[in-house]
Write an enzyme that holds these catalytic residues in place. Structure first.
Site, PDB file in Angstrom:
ATOM      1  N   HIS A 269     -10.219 -26.539   3.030  1.00 15.88           N
ATOM      2  CA  HIS A 269     -11.189 -25.644   2.391  1.00 15.88           C
ATOM      3  C   HIS A 269     -11.942 -24.820   3.449  1.00 15.88           C
ATOM      4  O   HIS A 269     -11.977 -23.584   3.386  1.00 15.88           O
ATOM      5  CB  HIS A 269     -12.179 -26.484   1.568  1.00 15.88           C
ATOM      6  N   GLU A 270     -12.514 -25.515   4.427  1.00 13.63           N
ATOM      7  CA  GLU A 270     -13.303 -24.804   5.435  1.00 13.63           C
ATOM      8  C   GLU A 270     -12.408 -23.910   6.299  1.00 13.63           C
ATOM      9  O   GLU A 270     -12.828 -22.831   6.726  1.00 13.63           O
ATOM     10  CB  GLU A 270     -14.101 -25.785   6.306  1.00 13.63           C
ATOM     11  N   HIS A 273     -12.085 -20.665   4.598  1.00 10.24           N
ATOM     12  CA  HIS A 273     -13.224 -19.791   4.930  1.00 10.24           C
ATOM     13  C   HIS A 273     -13.026 -19.212   6.330  1.00 10.24           C
ATOM     14  O   HIS A 273     -13.269 -18.034   6.580  1.00 10.24           O
ATOM     15  CB  HIS A 273     -14.535 -20.583   4.909  1.00 10.24           C
ATOM     16  N   GLU A 299     -15.276 -17.786  -1.271  1.00 13.90           N
ATOM     17  CA  GLU A 299     -14.841 -19.036  -1.884  1.00 13.90           C
ATOM     18  C   GLU A 299     -13.401 -18.921  -2.404  1.00 13.90           C
ATOM     19  O   GLU A 299     -12.684 -19.912  -2.453  1.00 13.90           O
ATOM     20  CB  GLU A 299     -15.819 -19.423  -3.005  1.00 13.90           C
TER      21      GLU A 299
HETATM   22 ZN    ZN Z   1     -16.615 -23.144   0.231  1.00 13.16          ZN
END
Ligand code: ZN
Length: 506
Positions: A269-270, A273, A299
């Site tokens: 997830h990170e 980003h 996101e």
């Molecule tokens: Zn996030």
């Protein structure tokens, strides 16, 4: 150099200086979450407060206002999507937001936020809404005041707050996308709950040594394209991604030896980003063309890599062998099918941050349902627990046992972050729409993933999203890239494609 060009260069210089100052604060913030000795936190707060003040002064300097007016009146902005026009438009947007708020309100918000957050920590520990209620009342009153100071069109004060996170979005547009999503998610969650097919989730809580988790997660982040020469991964209590500027993007995660998904999908997830941050034009740093579109679009990138890639069967066709080598005791006897089902386990639960891909969106809608009337004054803070629990049971078929598992679970309201929640679900919808469009352009992405080829997808995202900076607003970007406006359809199709076979639904 023509006068207008001189003014533009001066504007860019001022914006860049404010961004450089701000990035110093980001670095101190990252350090606070990772390595700062506890005894240093009071001095760190002083450093951060001074930097925040300096950044605010810089970014609200009257000179920026003068330059913006001069450029706007010059008649030389040209095409609305040109670099010059975009930088002027978006710089104006943040300049106006920053200068519309009276200093007294900014200070009051900052002070109340600090106090409300510590009240929230204590109230959540005791599961005592009564203890938090006066702070929620103060916070809501201040946010209403903020919305009035910022101004809004369409008679919806909440939209002024939403604009901070998702510029240009309206609650009406979001509600229109959420309603049909909810209508189909509620029965989907109920059907999955009824299904007799249950993934073997105990596979995920065997022993996975921390050191091995770290290496494995790093190798996956590297494989999807995260550049560790221009970034790093550290440990923090709350996972995040923070970009300090060109060439320096930092990810954090936390490890639990007896829970594989937390750290691994946290890193995916990170890193998603981070790939966005590493994909913006470094030369445009400090200007809107070098910045992300919105939190929702940010996101969408994290969710896309975490869920659409990282939780896909094809991804694990490529990585499962390596996972078995990294964790021989836990995984030697495990089949790919069982692993795939386990990492895609869906079950209603009380806590948003632990929710799966399907139920997550309902957690967000519940918060969105409450935030709007709180800000308009149609819902009183005192009534929040009752409305929360009633809505929760309608969406999930469960009633929270206490407020710690209900309306006290999130830090956002105590931090004054009203309007932030919807960006999580917008991210899921955007991610699905982008993924569908990428699939249309690139062909069968599964076949690529199964061979460990993630570059074509990353290049597609770089070209269509990352490199554009703030050229388009989120809604326009989705329309341009996918040919469709914001919609729930792609996300629902994705969830059905995944869940129907896993849970034997027809
Ligand atoms: Zn996030």
């Amino acid at each position: 150099m023509p006068k207008i060009e001189t003014s533009y260069q001066e504007l860019l210089k001022l914006l860049r200086e404010a961004a450089v100052l701000n990035s110093c604060a980001s670095l101190l913030g990252w350090d606070e979450q990772t390595y700062l000795p506890q005894a240093g936190s009071a001095h760190r707060a002083e450093q951060l407060a001074l930097l925040a003040g300096l950044t605010h002064d810089r970014s609200t300097s009257p000179r920026i206002g003068e330059l913006l007016t001069e450029l706007e009146q010059s008649g030389s902005l040209g095409d609305a999507e040109s670099v010059l026009a975009v930088n002027v438009r978006e710089a104006r947007h943040s300049y106006d937001r920053n200068t519309k708020l009276p200093r007294t309100l900014v200070e009051e918000l900052s002070r109340t936020t600090t106090l409300a957050q510590s009240a929230w920590v204590s109230a959540r520990k005791k599961s005592s809404f009564a203890e938090f209620q006066p702070w929620l009342e103060k916070m809501v009153a201040l946010k209403r005041e903020q919305a009035e100071a910022l101004g809004y069109s369409g008679g919806v004060p909440y939209d002024a707050l939403l604009d901070e996170f998702e510029p240009g979005a309206s609650s009406q547009e979001i509600a229109a996308a959420f309603a049909p999503l909810r209508e189909e998610l509620v029965p989907l969650v109920a059907a999955i709950k009824q299904s007799s097919l249950r993934p073997k989730v105990e596979l995920l809580t065997q022993r996975f040594r921390t050191e091995d988790q770290k290496h494995f997660a790093e190798s996956a982040a590297r494989a999807i394209g995260f550049d560790f020469e221009a970034g790093r991964l550290d440990i923090a209590a709350h996972p995040f991604c923070s970009s300090m500027g060109p060439g320096d993007c930092r990810l954090t995660t936390r490890y639990n030896e007896h829970h594989f998904p937390g750290a691994f999908f946290g890193v995916m997830h990170e890193a998603g980003h981070g790939l966005y941050e590493q994909g913006v034009d470094p030369a445009a740093f400090g200007s809107p063309m070098g910045d992300a579109v919105s939190l929702g679009i940010h996101e969408s990138q994290s969710r896309l890599w975490e869920n659409f890639v990282g939780r896909s069967r094809a991804f694990w066709q490529h990585f499962f062998g390596a996972a078995q080598q990294a964790f021989p005791e836990a995984l030697t006897e495990v089949s790919l099918d069982d692993w795939y089902a386990a990492i895609n386990d869906v079950r209603p639960s009380f806590i948003r941050v632990e929710a799966d891909e399907v139920t997550y969106n309902l957690h967000i809608m519940l918060r969105f349902d409450l935030e709007q009337p709180l800000i308009s004054g149609d819902l009183q803070p005192a009534d929040v627990p009752g409305v929360w629990n009633e809505t929760f049971s309608r969406y999930f078929g469960l009633t929270p046992p206490d407020d710690a598992h209900g309306c006290l679970q999130d830090i956002h309201w105590s931090a004054g972050l009203f309007g932030y929640f919807p960006t999580y679900a917008l991210g899921n919808m955007y991610a699905a729409q982008f993924f569908e469009a990428a699939q249309r352009d690139l062909g069968d992405l599964s076949a690529l993933f199964a061979r460990g080829e993630f570059r074509p997808l990353l290049d597609w995202l770089r070209k269509n999203i990352h490199s554009r900076g703030k050229q388009l607003r989120a809604g326009q970007l989705v329309q341009r890239v996918t040919g469709q406006p914001l919609s729930h359809r792609a996300l629902l199709a994705h969830l059905h494609n995944k869940c129907d076979p896993l849970y034997g639904l027809s």
